[in-house]
Design a protein around this motif. Structure first.
Motif, PDB file in Angstrom:
ATOM      1  N   ARG A   1       0.896  -0.788   0.405  1.00  0.00           N
ATOM      2  CA  ARG A   1       0.009  -0.340   0.028  1.00  0.00           C
ATOM      3  C   ARG A   1       0.788   1.375  -0.133  1.00  0.00           C
ATOM      4  NH1 ARG A   1      -5.177  -2.037  -1.914  1.00  0.00           N
ATOM      5  NH2 ARG A   1      -5.305  -3.524  -0.736  1.00  0.00           N
ATOM      6  N   SER A   2       2.128   1.361   0.298  1.00  0.00           N
ATOM      7  CA  SER A   2       3.028   2.312   0.680  1.00  0.00           C
ATOM      8  C   SER A   2       3.518   2.537  -0.871  1.00  0.00           C
ATOM      9  CB  SER A   2       3.991   2.259   1.889  1.00  0.00           C
ATOM     10  OG  SER A   2       3.657   2.634   3.000  1.00  0.00           O
ATOM     11  N   ILE A   3       3.858   1.475  -1.288  1.00  0.00           N
ATOM     12  CA  ILE A   3       4.430   1.936  -2.979  1.00  0.00           C
ATOM     13  C   ILE A   3       3.086   2.413  -3.864  1.00  0.00           C
ATOM     14  CG2 ILE A   3       5.047   0.355  -4.859  1.00  0.00           C
ATOM     15  CD1 ILE A   3       6.402  -1.362  -2.874  1.00  0.00           C
ATOM     16  N   LYS A   4       2.560   1.825  -3.471  1.00  0.00           N
ATOM     17  CA  LYS A   4       0.723   2.150  -4.190  1.00  0.00           C
ATOM     18  C   LYS A   4       0.578   4.044  -3.776  1.00  0.00           C
ATOM     19  CE  LYS A   4      -3.070  -0.030  -4.806  1.00  0.00           C
ATOM     20  NZ  LYS A   4      -4.392   0.296  -4.927  1.00  0.00           N
ATOM     21  N   GLY A   5       1.083   4.541  -2.466  1.00  0.00           N
ATOM     22  CA  GLY A   5       0.960   5.523  -2.439  1.00  0.00           C
ATOM     23  C   GLY A   5       1.650   6.336  -2.530  1.00  0.00           C
ATOM     24  N   ILE A   6       3.060   6.192  -3.046  1.00  0.00           N
ATOM     25  CA  ILE A   6       4.132   6.846  -3.759  1.00  0.00           C
ATOM     26  C   ILE A   6       3.807   6.712  -5.024  1.00  0.00           C
ATOM     27  CG2 ILE A   6       6.680   6.563  -4.461  1.00  0.00           C
ATOM     28  CD1 ILE A   6       7.306   5.213  -1.422  1.00  0.00           C
ATOM     29  N   LEU A   7       3.661   5.847  -5.229  1.00  0.00           N
ATOM     30  CA  LEU A   7       2.980   6.042  -7.076  1.00  0.00           C
ATOM     31  C   LEU A   7       1.738   7.403  -7.337  1.00  0.00           C
ATOM     32  CD1 LEU A   7       3.875   2.202  -8.015  1.00  0.00           C
ATOM     33  CD2 LEU A   7       5.246   4.644  -8.925  1.00  0.00           C
ATOM     34  N   GLU A   8       1.181   7.712  -5.862  1.00  0.00           N
ATOM     35  CA  GLU A   8      -0.014   7.977  -6.123  1.00  0.00           C
ATOM     36  C   GLU A   8      -1.410   7.654  -6.981  1.00  0.00           C
ATOM     37  OE1 GLU A   8       1.261  12.064  -8.469  1.00  0.00           O
ATOM     38  OE2 GLU A   8       1.742  12.114  -6.720  1.00  0.00           O
ATOM     39  N   LYS A   9      -1.371   6.110  -6.307  1.00  0.00           N
ATOM     40  CA  LYS A   9      -2.665   5.738  -6.814  1.00  0.00           C
ATOM     41  C   LYS A   9      -3.340   5.742  -5.707  1.00  0.00           C
ATOM     42  CE  LYS A   9      -0.712   3.210  -9.962  1.00  0.00           C
ATOM     43  NZ  LYS A   9      -0.731   2.959 -11.634  1.00  0.00           N
ATOM     44  N   LYS A  10      -4.354   5.649  -6.031  1.00  0.00           N
ATOM     45  CA  LYS A  10      -6.133   6.092  -4.962  1.00  0.00           C
ATOM     46  C   LYS A  10      -5.913   4.678  -3.974  1.00  0.00           C
ATOM     47  CE  LYS A  10      -8.287   9.508  -7.559  1.00  0.00           C
ATOM     48  NZ  LYS A  10      -8.973   9.882  -8.851  1.00  0.00           N
ATOM     49  N   LYS A  11      -6.691   4.628  -2.849  1.00  0.00           N
ATOM     50  CA  LYS A  11      -7.735   4.379  -2.322  1.00  0.00           C
ATOM     51  C   LYS A  11      -6.281   3.394  -2.126  1.00  0.00           C
ATOM     52  CE  LYS A  11     -12.044   4.117  -4.121  1.00  0.00           C
ATOM     53  NZ  LYS A  11     -13.274   4.123  -4.182  1.00  0.00           N
ATOM     54  N   THR A  12      -5.139   3.541  -0.970  1.00  0.00           N
ATOM     55  CA  THR A  12      -4.027   2.941  -0.046  1.00  0.00           C
ATOM     56  C   THR A  12      -4.489   1.680   0.201  1.00  0.00           C
ATOM     57  OG1 THR A  12      -4.047   4.615   0.932  1.00  0.00           O
ATOM     58  CG2 THR A  12      -2.542   4.360  -0.834  1.00  0.00           C
ATOM     59  N   ARG A  13      -5.619   2.064   1.129  1.00  0.00           N
ATOM     60  CA  ARG A  13      -6.335   1.644   2.358  1.00  0.00           C
ATOM     61  C   ARG A  13      -5.363   1.508   3.987  1.00  0.00           C
ATOM     62  NH1 ARG A  13      -8.837  -0.766  -1.848  1.00  0.00           N
ATOM     63  NH2 ARG A  13     -11.517  -0.580  -1.413  1.00  0.00           N
ATOM     64  N   LEU A  14      -4.312   2.141   3.686  1.00  0.00           N
ATOM     65  CA  LEU A  14      -3.357   2.339   4.305  1.00  0.00           C
ATOM     66  C   LEU A  14      -3.753   2.216   6.071  1.00  0.00           C
ATOM     67  CD1 LEU A  14      -0.050   1.773   4.697  1.00  0.00           C
ATOM     68  CD2 LEU A  14      -0.003   3.733   4.570  1.00  0.00           C
TER      69      LEU A  14
END
Length: 263
Positions: free
Chosen positions: A178-191
């Motif tokens: 999820r952190s990688i998704k956040g870094i890539l600016e993906k939506k809904k990381t659910r972190l």
């Protein structure tokens, strides 16, 4: 700024994964053992009071014996056991290297229990049950399920403990993803929800002696599988679980901040 926060949670989660794999995650709580087994410990002290040892030495010996018996019953050691029956139909376990087992027991008592030790326990119990099935068939010439279930070691009880620890590891893995998704600016990381769940698992591991607290009368344990309950109420999470709990808490705070930064 959000990428920085996700980068922090990524580093924390990677460190959590490595620590859970490398270091002990559970340890025996001697205070909990003494409180849960007072009758058994007092009986041991009474039976050995003439050995010339101090009360504190006898108390330590009694606690150690409970730890060793628990580890042996749950087979948390390197094993090559072979199950056979004597001429009277009594079950015999042979083929174990007792010196190696004792080395493992001392390590488990002093240094704690790694995730691999828990997994090894399940493997040994499955191997033991397979050997037991073969021994019963060779002895009686047929499959005697009553004899089997009277003597088997139930690996599924220990599997629940392994799953509990695995959930801690799984939360750390999900935070990495999820952190990688956040870094890539993906939506809904659910972190956030994953981090909160990780805090809950850490709390359970750290509070097991409180959650499963019980007073075991001496000589009440009648079956090897009873030791799973004894194990649960006598171990707690190590400093690794504290670290993971703090790591998940930091991830929770950072997840909340990243949500606020959207507005």
């Amino acid at each position: 700024m959000k990428k920085v926060f996700f980068g922090i949670t990524l580093v924390l989660a990677i460190a959590m994964c490595f620590s859970l794999l490398i270091f002990p995650v559970l340890k025996f709580d001697t205070d909990a053992i003494y409180n849960n087994h007072q009758e058994e410990i007092n009986l041991y002290i009474e039976e050995n009071k003439d050995t010339g040892k101090s009360l504190e030495e006898l108390k330590t010996e009694a606690v150690n014996e409970i730890i060793y018996n628990t580890c042996i019953a749950l087979q948390m050691y390197s094993s090559n056991n072979e199950v056979v029956f004597d001429e009277d139909g009594n079950m015999i376990e042979s083929g174990n290297d007792n010196e190696a087992i004792m080395f493992d027991l001392v390590r488990l008592k002093n240094k704690g229990i790694k995730y691999t030790d828990l997994a090894n326990s399940i493997k040994n119990q499955f191997d033991y049950n397979i050997q037991l099935l073969k021994a019963i068939k060779n002895y009686s010439g047929k499959m005697d399920f009553k004899l089997f279930f009277d003597n088997w070691s139930n690996p599924f009880l220990m599997l629940l403990i392994v799953i509990l620890v695995a959930l801690e590891f799984a939360c750390a893995i999900l935070i990495i993803i999820r952190s990688i998704k956040g870094i890539l600016e993906k939506k809904k990381t659910r972190l956030l929800r994953i981090s909160v769940f990780g805090i809950g698992i850490s709390a359970i591991l750290l509070l097991m002696p409180v959650i499963f607290k019980s007073d075991i009368p001496a000589m009440e344990v009648n079956n090897v599988n009873d030791f799973v309950g004894i194990f649960l109420m006598n171990v707690r999470g190590t400093t690794i679980c504290y670290y993971c709990g703090i790591g998940f808490a930091i991830s929770t705070i950072l997840a909340l901040i990243t949500k606020l930064l959207k507005y």
